[in-house]
Scaffold this active site. Structure first.
Site, PDB file in Angstrom:
ATOM      1  N   ARG A  59       8.215  -6.701  13.525  1.00 20.33           N
ATOM      2  CA  ARG A  59       9.466  -7.099  14.164  1.00 20.33           C
ATOM      3  C   ARG A  59       9.405  -8.572  14.525  1.00 20.33           C
ATOM      4  O   ARG A  59       9.795  -9.413  13.733  1.00 20.33           O
ATOM      5  CB  ARG A  59       9.717  -6.241  15.418  1.00 20.33           C
ATOM      6  CG  ARG A  59      10.140  -4.823  15.090  1.00 20.33           C
ATOM      7  CD  ARG A  59      10.084  -3.921  16.274  1.00 20.33           C
ATOM      8  NE  ARG A  59       8.722  -3.845  16.788  1.00 20.33           N
ATOM      9  CZ  ARG A  59       8.292  -2.961  17.673  1.00 20.33           C
ATOM     10  NH1 ARG A  59       9.124  -2.105  18.180  1.00 20.33           N
ATOM     11  NH2 ARG A  59       7.044  -2.942  18.050  1.00 20.33           N
ATOM     12  N   SER A  79      10.516   2.641  20.338  1.00 24.84           N
ATOM     13  CA  SER A  79      10.711   3.962  20.949  1.00 24.84           C
ATOM     14  C   SER A  79      10.755   3.837  22.469  1.00 24.84           C
ATOM     15  O   SER A  79      11.558   4.512  23.135  1.00 24.84           O
ATOM     16  CB  SER A  79       9.571   4.903  20.551  1.00 24.84           C
ATOM     17  OG  SER A  79       9.514   5.029  19.157  1.00 24.84           O
ATOM     18  N   LYS A 104      -0.744   6.535  25.264  1.00 29.43           N
ATOM     19  CA  LYS A 104       0.283   6.555  26.313  1.00 29.43           C
ATOM     20  C   LYS A 104       0.872   7.955  26.272  1.00 29.43           C
ATOM     21  O   LYS A 104       1.167   8.457  25.196  1.00 29.43           O
ATOM     22  CB  LYS A 104       1.396   5.543  26.012  1.00 29.43           C
ATOM     23  CG  LYS A 104       0.936   4.172  25.653  1.00 29.43           C
ATOM     24  CD  LYS A 104       2.001   3.379  24.915  1.00 29.43           C
ATOM     25  CE  LYS A 104       1.880   3.554  23.422  1.00 29.43           C
ATOM     26  NZ  LYS A 104       2.862   2.814  22.613  1.00 29.43           N
ATOM     27  N   HIS A 130      12.148   2.711  12.466  1.00 31.64           N
ATOM     28  CA  HIS A 130      11.141   3.412  11.646  1.00 31.64           C
ATOM     29  C   HIS A 130      11.770   3.928  10.351  1.00 31.64           C
ATOM     30  O   HIS A 130      11.186   3.809   9.280  1.00 31.64           O
ATOM     31  CB  HIS A 130      10.591   4.642  12.386  1.00 31.64           C
ATOM     32  CG  HIS A 130       9.888   4.369  13.671  1.00 31.64           C
ATOM     33  ND1 HIS A 130      10.263   4.956  14.863  1.00 31.64           N
ATOM     34  CD2 HIS A 130       8.816   3.596  13.959  1.00 31.64           C
ATOM     35  CE1 HIS A 130       9.441   4.556  15.828  1.00 31.64           C
ATOM     36  NE2 HIS A 130       8.559   3.721  15.309  1.00 31.64           N
TER      37      HIS A 130
HETATM   38  O1  PNS Z   1       3.614   3.557  16.572  1.00 31.20           O
HETATM   39  P1  PNS Z   1       2.343   2.951  17.083  1.00 31.20           P
HETATM   40  O2  PNS Z   1       1.929   3.602  18.383  1.00 31.20           O
HETATM   41  O3  PNS Z   1       2.412   1.459  17.170  1.00 31.20           O
HETATM   42  O4  PNS Z   1       1.227   3.301  15.970  1.00 31.20           O
HETATM   43  C1  PNS Z   1      -0.109   2.913  16.148  1.00 31.20           C
HETATM   44  C2  PNS Z   1      -1.027   3.501  15.060  1.00 31.20           C
HETATM   45  C3  PNS Z   1      -0.844   4.988  14.886  1.00 31.20           C
HETATM   46  C4  PNS Z   1      -0.729   2.820  13.743  1.00 31.20           C
HETATM   47  C5  PNS Z   1      -2.472   3.156  15.504  1.00 31.20           C
HETATM   48  O5  PNS Z   1      -2.659   3.575  16.823  1.00 31.20           O
HETATM   49  C6  PNS Z   1      -3.552   3.776  14.636  1.00 31.20           C
HETATM   50  O6  PNS Z   1      -3.721   3.436  13.486  1.00 31.20           O
HETATM   51  N1  PNS Z   1      -4.312   4.735  15.214  1.00 31.20           N
HETATM   52  C7  PNS Z   1      -5.396   5.401  14.541  1.00 31.20           C
HETATM   53  C8  PNS Z   1      -6.747   4.981  15.100  1.00 31.20           C
HETATM   54  C9  PNS Z   1      -7.413   3.928  14.239  1.00 31.20           C
HETATM   55  O7  PNS Z   1      -7.522   4.046  13.025  1.00 31.20           O
HETATM   56  N2  PNS Z   1      -7.938   2.865  14.895  1.00 31.20           N
HETATM   57  C10 PNS Z   1      -8.659   1.814  14.243  1.00 31.20           C
HETATM   58  C11 PNS Z   1      -7.762   0.767  13.618  1.00 31.20           C
HETATM   59  S1  PNS Z   1      -7.108  -0.351  14.782  1.00 31.20           S
END
Ligand code: PNS
Length: 161
Positions: free
Chosen positions: A90, A128, A41, A17
């Site tokens: 990735r 993570s 989660k 990150h």
């Molecule tokens: O580190 P992560 O868990 O892969 O991050 C995921 C994240 C935060 C980018 C994703 O869960 C997110 O954008 N959540 C906000 C909810 C949202 O906007 N959902 C609609 C778009 S898919």
């Protein structure tokens, strides 16, 4: 002025990150690290702890801000006048999910573009959850996370035992 959002759960932040945030900070005028408050989660670390790790690791970059968010990512971006979402990509395995999220976000708000940065080779495998798993199994997590984060992971694991 071009503002980008680097979103994630950051449970906890890893060198993977940090690399993406540092590189985004070189490309964009301002980078807001968006920390998802309600992680589906069950997170190991609270929003305060996850934000604090980010402050300690990337908070020193002068054009980087850290903020928690809940709800839609595009709404968070619009609130901060950001028109770019930066994600690290990735392996091929990331692609389908990231593509789905990028298309959904674009449908929700046409003004916001998603930009992918390819992860650096040494962070290809890093996540993570892998770091937490290695820590739980007694492996050395020093190559994956900064010292302050490693200490907190080890403290958390010690409490679980
Ligand atoms: O580190 P992560 O868990 O892969 O991050 C995921 C994240 C935060 C980018 C994703 O869960 C997110 O954008 N959540 C906000 C909810 C949202 O906007 N959902 C609609 C778009 S898919």
């Amino acid at each position: 002025m071009r503002t980008a959002i680097c979103p994630g759960s950051f449970d906890p932040v890893t060198y993977g990150h940090i690399d993406i945030i540092q590189r985004a900070a070189k490309i964009f005028d301002k980078v807001i690290v968006g920390v998802l408050v309600n992680v589906e989660k069950k997170p190991w670390f609270t929003i305060e702890e996850r934000t604090d790790f980010l402050r300690k690791t990337v908070g020193g970059l002068e054009n980087v801000e850290i903020a928690g968010f809940d709800g839609l990512l595009v709404d968070f971006a619009a609130k901060h006048q950001a028109d770019v979402i930066v994600k690290g990509l990735r392996a091929v395995s990331d692609f389908e999910y990231e593509f789905q999220m990028a298309l959904t976000n674009s449908k929700l708000n046409r003004q916001i573009e998603t930009v992918f940065l390819t992860t650096s080779a040494e962070n290809m495998y890093l996540s993570s959850s892998i770091v937490k798993q290695v820590g739980l199994l007694g492996g050395d997590i020093a190559p994956f996370v900064p010292e302050c984060v490693r200490d907190e992971i080890l403290t958390r694991i010690a409490k679980m035992r």
